[in-house]
Design a protein around this motif. Sequence first.
Motif, PDB file in Angstrom:
ATOM      1  N   LYS A   1       0.809  -1.181   0.003  1.00 52.20           N
ATOM      2  CA  LYS A   1       0.008   0.111  -0.167  1.00 52.20           C
ATOM      3  C   LYS A   1       0.911   1.167  -0.123  1.00 52.20           C
ATOM      4  O   LYS A   1       0.683   2.286  -0.852  1.00 52.20           O
ATOM      5  N   TYR A   2       1.670   1.219   0.965  1.00 47.80           N
ATOM      6  CA  TYR A   2       2.371   2.601   1.231  1.00 47.80           C
ATOM      7  C   TYR A   2       3.922   2.734   0.542  1.00 47.80           C
ATOM      8  O   TYR A   2       4.356   3.836   0.224  1.00 47.80           O
ATOM      9  N   TYR A   3       4.526   1.719   0.044  1.00 50.52           N
ATOM     10  CA  TYR A   3       5.907   1.634  -0.654  1.00 50.52           C
ATOM     11  C   TYR A   3       5.476   1.604  -2.062  1.00 50.52           C
ATOM     12  O   TYR A   3       6.211   1.934  -2.720  1.00 50.52           O
ATOM     13  N   GLN A   4       4.623   0.594  -2.285  1.00 51.26           N
ATOM     14  CA  GLN A   4       4.677   0.214  -3.893  1.00 51.26           C
ATOM     15  C   GLN A   4       3.342   1.019  -4.398  1.00 51.26           C
ATOM     16  O   GLN A   4       3.297   1.106  -5.561  1.00 51.26           O
ATOM     17  N   GLY A   5       2.638   1.746  -3.584  1.00 54.68           N
ATOM     18  CA  GLY A   5       1.740   2.593  -4.125  1.00 54.68           C
ATOM     19  C   GLY A   5       0.353   1.889  -4.780  1.00 54.68           C
ATOM     20  O   GLY A   5      -0.279   2.492  -5.432  1.00 54.68           O
ATOM     21  N   HIS A   6       0.040   0.677  -4.373  1.00 55.81           N
ATOM     22  CA  HIS A   6      -0.951   0.041  -4.962  1.00 55.81           C
ATOM     23  C   HIS A   6      -2.393   0.679  -4.087  1.00 55.81           C
ATOM     24  O   HIS A   6      -2.312   0.480  -2.841  1.00 55.81           O
ATOM     25  N   SER A   7      -3.374   0.261  -4.815  1.00 59.36           N
ATOM     26  CA  SER A   7      -4.857   0.533  -4.122  1.00 59.36           C
ATOM     27  C   SER A   7      -5.075  -0.598  -3.598  1.00 59.36           C
ATOM     28  O   SER A   7      -4.720  -1.675  -3.649  1.00 59.36           O
ATOM     29  N   THR A   8      -6.143  -0.678  -2.593  1.00 59.78           N
ATOM     30  CA  THR A   8      -6.773  -1.818  -2.126  1.00 59.78           C
ATOM     31  C   THR A   8      -7.123  -2.798  -2.995  1.00 59.78           C
ATOM     32  O   THR A   8      -6.939  -3.968  -2.788  1.00 59.78           O
TER      33      THR A   8
END
Length: 177
Positions: free
Chosen positions: A123-130
């Motif tokens: 979520k926070y390092y790769q920036g993927h959505s849920t």
Amino acid sequence: MLLIDSWYTEFRAKLQAIACHLGYTVQEAEDIVHQFFLDLLQKDIPGVIQNPEAWLVTAFKRRLIDLHRSQQRKGHYREIESFHLPSAQEIIEKLETDTALINHIAAAYKKLPARFRRVIYMKYYQGHSTEKIVALTGLTHQTVYNNLSKGIQHLRQHLKKDTVLERLVNFMLCLLP
């Protein structure tokens, strides 16, 4: 009135810090903030304020400028420096260079169970959505949400024990010029 009471509770300390930063003593700053909110109670406030913090800070700075001008006319001159609140980018840049803080947070992150670390990383390092995390891991939306929530909660507990949050707050206060 309830709106102004909630603003007073939420923003009083910030406004006092601004006044202290501009050279007022703690007692003077407290008096100025109290008078500012008393005056707000007597005025008609615009109906919808999208960002009350920005509105209050701007109005308070204008009050300080008016106060400075009136003191200057009376012969009570007080030097007011240009006031600069750091931008989000400046805060991020300074935080990224604090290696001790980064190492402490990394150590707390490593103490998390693998399932929490995995979703936090995605979520926070790769920036993927849920939704993307659900697709990549095969977990349900609720499981991803729970793992994120509990992981962040565990991080907060670890950081509170180590007083890193206190260091972070002190670091943020040092950013004010």
